[in-house]
Design a protein around this motif. Structure first.
Motif, short mmCIF file in Angstrom:
data_model
loop_
_atom_site.label_atom_id
_atom_site.label_comp_id
_atom_site.label_asym_id
_atom_site.label_seq_id
_atom_site.Cartn_x
_atom_site.Cartn_y
_atom_site.Cartn_z
N UNK A 172 0.84 -1.20 0.00
CA UNK A 172 0.00 0.00 0.00
C UNK A 172 0.88 1.25 0.00
N UNK A 173 0.31 2.37 -0.45
CA UNK A 173 0.99 3.66 -0.29
C UNK A 173 1.10 3.96 1.20
N UNK A 174 2.21 4.53 1.60
CA UNK A 174 2.44 4.73 3.03
C UNK A 174 2.58 6.20 3.40
N UNK A 175 2.05 6.55 4.56
CA UNK A 175 2.26 7.85 5.18
C UNK A 175 2.85 7.60 6.56
N UNK A 176 3.83 8.38 6.91
CA UNK A 176 4.43 8.28 8.24
C UNK A 176 3.70 9.23 9.18
N UNK A 177 3.18 8.67 10.26
CA UNK A 177 2.46 9.51 11.23
C UNK A 177 3.45 10.18 12.17
N UNK A 178 3.33 11.50 12.28
CA UNK A 178 4.20 12.27 13.16
C UNK A 178 3.37 12.81 14.32
N UNK A 179 3.85 12.59 15.52
CA UNK A 179 3.17 13.07 16.73
C UNK A 179 3.60 14.51 16.98
N UNK A 180 3.03 15.42 16.17
CA UNK A 180 3.50 16.82 16.17
C UNK A 180 3.31 17.50 17.52
N UNK A 181 2.33 17.04 18.29
CA UNK A 181 2.09 17.64 19.60
C UNK A 181 2.86 16.94 20.72
N UNK A 182 3.65 15.92 20.34
CA UNK A 182 4.43 15.13 21.31
C UNK A 182 3.56 14.70 22.49
N UNK A 183 2.37 14.21 22.17
CA UNK A 183 1.45 13.76 23.20
C UNK A 183 1.76 12.30 23.56
N UNK A 184 1.96 12.01 24.85
CA UNK A 184 2.35 10.66 25.25
C UNK A 184 1.33 9.59 24.87
N UNK A 185 0.04 9.94 24.86
CA UNK A 185 -0.98 8.92 24.59
C UNK A 185 -1.22 8.73 23.10
N UNK A 186 -0.61 9.56 22.28
CA UNK A 186 -0.91 9.53 20.85
C UNK A 186 0.17 8.80 20.07
N UNK A 187 -0.26 8.11 19.00
CA UNK A 187 0.68 7.41 18.14
C UNK A 187 1.47 8.41 17.30
N UNK A 188 2.51 7.94 16.66
CA UNK A 188 3.29 8.79 15.77
C UNK A 188 4.73 8.91 16.23
N UNK A 189 5.60 9.07 15.27
CA UNK A 189 7.02 9.25 15.57
C UNK A 189 7.21 10.70 16.06
N UNK A 190 8.13 10.90 16.98
CA UNK A 190 8.37 12.26 17.48
C UNK A 190 9.00 13.12 16.37
N UNK A 191 8.67 14.41 16.33
CA UNK A 191 9.22 15.27 15.26
C UNK A 191 10.75 15.18 15.14
N UNK A 192 11.45 15.13 16.28
CA UNK A 192 12.92 15.11 16.21
C UNK A 192 13.46 13.78 15.65
#
Ligand SMILES: *Cc1c(COP(=O)(O)O)cnc(C)c1O
Length: 220
Positions: A117-137
């Motif tokens: 499948x086409x892929x999108x990388x999820x970024x946890x822009x708000x750096x919320x501990x409960x939320x999925x996503x790679x940290x911006x840094x």
């Protein structure tokens, strides 16, 4: 609000942002919605949908696919590695690639199945501990890691913190995408898709504005 009204608003937002009409893909988020509502939007001709759970999607989309051609399904919720194989069978795009272990599993499946499948990388822009996503840094290194595995990364995805100004998060996501040479931006939901379009969204994920409030959303 009707599908037509949403499309009109998208076209207006594209024009206001100086972008070509049709440059934004509308993902109609059908999670939790009764099948009659989804059926109605399919009958209107819309073919691009989003679901946040593999299990729920598996329960309804195979049947819709027997009735309607050309359905394009996007996974917008977290993906456990043990559901990745099933996700490959159901979805044309996955917006929630957020950790090396999942990326490696996807790479292995892609090799085995000969497609991905086409892929999108999820970024946890708000750096919320409960939320999925790679940290911006960590995002640049993770994009590079995915590229090194030859994964078809189309862009980035974010879900801004509810209590913060979404613009800041849209701008941050756009900046990370640009410096990594990625064109796709999956951002913007019912309440803020026009703003997301002004920040360059290529894929907006709109649920309640099309289908009405979800049953579990008692607050509307
Ligand atoms: C539910 C959901 C949406 C749609 O939200 P609405 O406010 O109903 O438009 C968008 N993105 C994700 C990741 C979701 O889980």
């Amino acid at each position: 609000m009707s599908l037509e009204e949403i499309k009109t608003r998208i076209a207006q937002a594209e024009t206001d942002a100086g972008r070509a009409n049709g440059s934004v893909e509308l993902i109609a988020v059908s999670k939790v919605q009764p099948n009659e509502r989804v059926d109605a939007v399919l009958t209107e001709g819309h073919r691009c949908y989003g679901e946040n759970r593999v299990q729920e999607a598996a329960g309804k989309w195979p049947e819709f696919r027997e009735q309607f051609d050309g359905i394009d399904l996007h996974l917008i919720g977290p993906l456990q590695t043990n559901k990745a194989r099933q996700a490959f069978e159901l979805f044309q795009s996955i917006h929630s690639v957020d950790r090396p272990k999942l990326a490696k599993t996807i790479a292995r499946l892609a090799q085995e199945m000969g497609h991905c499948p086409d892929l999108f990388i999820q970024v946890n822009t708000g750096e919320e501990p409960q939320k999925a996503g790679i940290m911006p840094r960590e995002a640049d290194a993770f994009v590079a890691e995915c590229n090194a595995m030859d994964l078809p990364v189309k862009g980035l995805m974010c879900i801004p913190p509810v209590e913060e100004e979404a613009s800041l998060h849209f701008a941050l996501l756009a900046k990370i995408a640009e410096r990594n040479g990625l064109n796709g931006l999956s951002m913007g939901m019912s309440s803020d898709f026009e703003k997301a379009i002004s920040f360059g969204a290529t894929h907006i994920r709109v649920g309640s504005a099309i289908f009405g409030a979800r049953a579990y959303d008692t607050a509307g």
